[in-house]
Write an enzyme that holds these catalytic residues in place. Structure first.
Site: not given
Length: 468
Positions: A155, A179, A80
């Site tokens: 996210s 997220s 990520k």
């Protein structure tokens, strides 16, 4: 689908350990898949294929030389883009960090690489991970593999889209307001928000924070457990780290749900819910009943969840980004600037009242867990929405006034401090994925995984692949 890129992580890991396939072959297959599919969805935004193949060759040579393979030996991963990766660009989705190359890994990255995974790149995020729709001015929008006109969530949206599109077998993520869970729901994969402290956050400016946590994402519950077994475990630099070793999560996930007391909350106490989401999830209680559980309608007291989450989130955003915002406000998207301004408007009394309310909420939840073993509820109040939207402005005709409003079904669960997992639960009439949120008592992470694995085995929604 017997291509290497189509296999689950646990099967790939077994084949790699047995030397039925090489790390070179596995990484090369996924790089070819990325080249073919990623342009349509924009999930992976930084790629180092050459470096990945060199690392794979080194892993093969080490195994041939008698080295003991790690649990993730040879599995490709793209981290990520909010998790620092030594020597590889990490932008946080912000133009302020467009060329930022960290000198060191975050703990979660280091643990994954120490376990033998092969870094191939980074997955897309919204700016500073703010919001559950993945877009930014550096890389653009990440699109849903089941319908590229739709959002992949956020996210950890790049991670979820990459998994669903079979670009990667495992992915890391993080979760404050949903997220890990929202993008998993949107992309028909599994995203697990563990109990805070299960996966220590190192480094961090706020080591006592329990709103946000890193966690695993994959296509199956077993694969999530495999990754959790690597990233979980104590670290002396985290004051909230749990002592239980990560290897605990390599235990078998089979579970008998007979007699389990399950609370079914179709709207978490009255939240607006898209009719398609409501219809898809209406059958979930029957699945648990069929597995021998006792299901009844019940919801923990979440009446103060908005006060707690939004106050403490705004305070955290102002602390983290306020000084940088003052220097270059034009580099921040309006929603993030708004959230920082919300934090600046808070008084010490506001923060104190939120923390006191959090204590009341947690105490009430403890009584709820004395009655029920499991809570099942929607992950997201909407199915994947158009990728051109910043966020849904209405949910079942109820106005949503900010980029946070439509995420309540996820962030109301955040403040329970409990493990929560999103598992594929079905599809809308137009073929958009919907996830079920399974929540259990704090620190019962292995139990959560076992309940989720039973639901997964009974439904198999995750085996429905996108037609890319």
């Amino acid at each position: 689908m017997d291509e290497l890129w189509a296999l689950d992580a646990t099967e790939l890991a077994d084949r790699l350990r047995r030397r039925d396939v090489s790390a070179r072959e596995v990484v090369a297959a996924h790089l070819a898949r990325i080249e073919q599919v990623n342009p349509a969805i924009n999930a992976i935004v930084t790629l180092d294929g050459e470096g990945a193949l060199k690392a794979a060759a080194a892993a093969d040579d080490a195994l041939a030389g008698g080295a003991e393979p790690g649990p993730l030996h040879g599995l490709p991963i793209a981290f990520k883009d909010t998790h620092d990766t030594a020597g590889m660009r990490t932008t946080y989705g912000s133009p302020l960090f467009a060329e930022h190359v960290p000198a060191a890994n975050t703990l979660v990255v280091q643990r994954i690489e120490d376990a033998g995974a092969i870094r191939v790149g980074k997955t897309n995020v919204p700016e500073f991970a703010a919001g559950s729709h993945t877009f930014n001015t550096l890389f653009g929008v990440t699109r849903n593999p089941y319908d590229p006109t739709r959002s992949a969530g956020g996210s950890s949206g790049g991670a979820a889209a990459a998994l669903a599109a079979r670009l990667l077998p495992i992915a890391d993520g993080s979760d404050m307001g949903g997220s890990l869970r929202n993008p998993a729901s949107f992309c028909n994969v599994v995203g697990f928000r563990p109990t805070p402290g299960r996966v220590p956050t190192v480094p961090t400016d706020d080591p006592w924070d329990t709103l946000g946590t890193s966690g695993p994402m994959a296509r199956t519950v077993a694969d999530v457990a495999l990754l959790l077994s690597v990233v979980a475990g104590p670290d002396s630099r985290s004051p909230i780290a749990l002592d239980e070793p990560g290897a605990t999560f390599r235990a078998p996930l089979g579970a008998d749900l007979s007699g389990l007391r399950v609370a079914w909350s179709p709207d978490l106490g009255g939240l607006p819910l898209d009719p398609d989401v409501r219809a898809v999830l209406a059958g979930a209680p029957d699945v648990f009943t069929g597995l021998g559980a006792h299901v009844e309608a019940a919801t923990p007291d979440l009446s103060e969840a908005d006060l707690v989450f939004r106050t403490l989130r705004a305070n955290a955003f102002e602390i983290a980004y306020g000084a940088t915002f003052d220097e270059q406000p034009e580099k921040f998207k309006p929603a993030l600037a708004w959230n920082i301004s919300q934090g600046r408007a808070l008084t010490r009394g506001d923060v104190g009242r939120a923390r006191t309310a959090w204590g009341r909420l947690y105490t009430a939840a403890a009584a709820f867990w004395d009655t029920y073993n499991v809570l099942i509820a929607p992950v997201s109040q909407v199915p994947p929405f158009p990728a051109g939207w910043e966020y849904p402005h209405t949910v079942d005709e109820a106005d949503q006034h900010s980029y946070l409003d439509w995420m309540r079904s996820a962030y109301h669960v955040t403040v329970l401090g409990a493990p929560a997992i999103s598992v594929p639960a079905g599809f809308t009439p137009t073929g958009l994925p919907v996830g079920l949120q399974i929540v259990t008592r704090p620190r019962s992470d292995l139990f959560t995984l076992r309940v989720a694995a039973a639901f997964e085995a009974a439904t198999n929604h995750g085996r429905h692949h996108p037609a890319l």
